[in-house]
Design an enzyme around this catalytic site. Structure first.
Site, PDB file in Angstrom:
ATOM      1  N   ASN A   1       7.738 -11.279   1.225  1.00 24.75           N
ATOM      2  CA  ASN A   1       5.929 -11.476   1.190  1.00 24.75           C
ATOM      3  C   ASN A   1       5.500 -12.683   1.600  1.00 24.75           C
ATOM      4  OD1 ASN A   1       4.558  -8.871   0.301  1.00 24.75           O
ATOM      5  ND2 ASN A   1       6.397  -8.832  -1.029  1.00 24.75           N
TER       6      ASN A   1
ATOM      7  N   GLU B   1      10.155  -3.457  -2.005  1.00 23.30           N
ATOM      8  CA  GLU B   1      10.628  -4.665  -1.138  1.00 23.30           C
ATOM      9  C   GLU B   1      11.689  -5.482  -2.008  1.00 23.30           C
ATOM     10  OE1 GLU B   1       6.750  -6.296  -0.520  1.00 23.30           O
ATOM     11  OE2 GLU B   1       6.541  -5.087   1.385  1.00 23.30           O
TER      12      GLU B   1
ATOM     13  N   THR C   1      -1.359 -12.826   6.150  1.00 23.80           N
ATOM     14  CA  THR C   1      -2.463 -12.151   6.254  1.00 23.80           C
ATOM     15  C   THR C   1      -3.147 -12.984   7.500  1.00 23.80           C
ATOM     16  OG1 THR C   1      -3.085 -11.259   4.226  1.00 23.80           O
ATOM     17  CG2 THR C   1      -4.910 -11.532   5.389  1.00 23.80           C
TER      18      THR C   1
ATOM     19  N   THR D   1       1.015  -1.391  -0.008  1.00 21.34           N
ATOM     20  CA  THR D   1      -0.092   0.041  -0.069  1.00 21.34           C
ATOM     21  C   THR D   1       0.693   1.427   0.077  1.00 21.34           C
ATOM     22  OG1 THR D   1      -1.763  -1.156   1.166  1.00 21.34           O
ATOM     23  CG2 THR D   1      -1.581   1.490   1.270  1.00 21.34           C
TER      24      THR D   1
END
Lengths: 220, 213
Positions: free
Chosen positions: A215, A88, A220, A1
């Site tokens: 990642n 990243e 999540t 984001t």
């Protein structure tokens, strides 16, 4: 984001400010890419206090509006490039410049297509001066152009001209990429697609093994 | 637990800023460089790990003409939906509250209610209308914000507000997630013969392919 907050003490009407902000966003944050994933939360909020004592800007066509637009573009581009630089796993910033398009929007679309190409990004990480992947990403951007007018440079090294690959010193070109990676510097890719007046910029970063690692662990 | 603004920028260094060349000059400060703006950042207990600041606030002393650009992702986060409504409702704003840790995206009606309660609580503290408070969130998708931690931190966050460079820097750190550097910049230039300032802060490192409108 990505998130952004922009402030100014210029005095400007709501209608003009909202249009100026969208133009600046299109020239900056909407021209960066790290991984091709569009977030659910991307937002830029811009506030104008009007406390500078300047005259109120109420027309987009005024010279004052153009001056403020340039300032807004500069701040947003500076921040946007820092995001791409900090992508990243990135070892370098990639800046893609496209010229010779019929308009700014078309040039910008091609530039972003190249900046977001996974194969181009991986080639930069592999220090591979791969003009073919750059040409390919320009070609599938959805903007028609004559392939015979395609010109591609990596830094100061011309790789392709008139749609034809050129002989170049591969070691020098590879070293250009390696040096940018070792110093977390900038790789400049310059593309010309014709003789039109449109030019545009996009920014991305190289694609490294670390991107997957980060990642895979950010759950999540 | 709340760290002070003075500690905020110790967590990550500032990013190199690649300003294009022009008639402006870069000046110290970010969001507080322009007249009328205050900022603060602090740790409010929202992050899952560590104590890096995770709450930022930017306020304006006067009604600021407001604009926004937001993701065109159909699955927009609750604060995005809220801000679009607020900006449709009024042309001015006074505050932007930002949290890092939870994105409050894909959280349904409960997530939207969290935004309403957050903006209302801050508006009450600052004696503003709720729609004058805008909200941004970033962090893990699918998780609601840690609302109690956020609400409990607001009085301290308001007290930390400052028009200084330190205020801007602490806010810039507090909005970061996986960022390795904080992003903050300000410039000064002349517009119509008057010196004006434009400043800003941003965050972002991954899930970056904006398409905002």
């Amino acid at each position: 984001t990505m998130l952004g907050v922009i402030t100014t003490d210029a005095l400007v009407t709501s209608t003009v400010w909202r249009k100026m902000v969208q133009v600046a966003v299109n020239r900056s944050f909407n021209q960066i890419t790290v991984d091709g994933d569009t977030s659910t939360n991307d937002a830029v909020i811009a506030l104008a206090s009007g406390l500078s004592g300047s005259n109120k800007i109420s027309s987009l066509n005024s010279s004052e509006a153009k001056q403020l637009q340039e300032c807004l573009d500069a701040v947003m581009q500076g921040l946007a490039k820092s995001i791409a630089w900090d992508g990243e796993g990135a070892t370098c910033l990639i800046e893609v410049t496209v010229t010779g398009a019929s308009c700014e929007a078309e040039a910008a679309k091609i530039a972003r297509s190249v900046a977001s190409s996974s194969l181009t990004k991986a080639a930069v990480y592999g220090r591979d001066p791969n003009w073919g992947r750059i040409a390919c990403a320009a070609g599938y951007a959805g903007i028609p152009f004559e392939a015979s007018k395609l010109r591609i440079s990596l830094g100061d090294i011309l790789l392709m001209d008139g749609g034809q690959p050129l002989p170049f010193d591969r070691a020098v070109a590879s070293n250009y990429l390696r040096k940018a990676g070792e110093t977390h510097g900038t790789v400049k890719i310059q593309i010309s697609i014709g003789d039109g007046p449109g030019s545009g910029l996009a920014w991305g970063c190289d694609l490294s093994y670390d991107y997957v690692k980060i990642n895979a662990e950010y759950t999540t | 637990v709340a760290s002070t603004a003075n500690e905020a920028w110790n967590y990550i260094p500032a990013a190199p800023i690649f300003l294009p060349e022009g008639s402006w000059k870069q000046i110290p400060g970010g969001v507080t460089a322009a007249k009328g703006f205050n900022a603060a950042g602090m740790y409010g207990g929202l992050r899952a790990k560590g104590e890096k600041p995770d709450l930022a606030l930017v306020t304006c002393d006067v009604d600021a003409i407001s604009a926004g650009a937001f993701t065109t992702n159909v699955v927009a986060a609750a604060p995005v939906i809220y801000c679009k409504k607020a900006l449709d409702f009024t042309p001015t704003a006074r505050a932007v509250l930002i949290n890092a840790g939870q994105a409050n995206a894909a959280t349904g009606d409960a997530g939207y209610q969290d935004v309403i309660e957050s903006s209302s609580a801050l508006a009450k503290l600052l004696q503003l209308k709720p729609e004058e408070v805008l909200i941004e969130s970033t962090g893990v998708i699918g998780q609601r914000i840690k609302k109690e931690a956020l609400l409990n931190s607001l009085p301290k966050l308001v007290n930390l507000l400052s028009p200084t460079i330190e205020g801007a820097d602490s806010a810039a750190v507090a909005i970061t997630t996986t960022d390795l550097v904080s992003k903050s910049v300000a410039i000064e230039s002349e517009v119509g013969g008057t010196r004006i300032r434009v400043g800003g802060m941003a965050k972002g490192s991954g899930m970056i392919h904006p398409n905002m409108a």
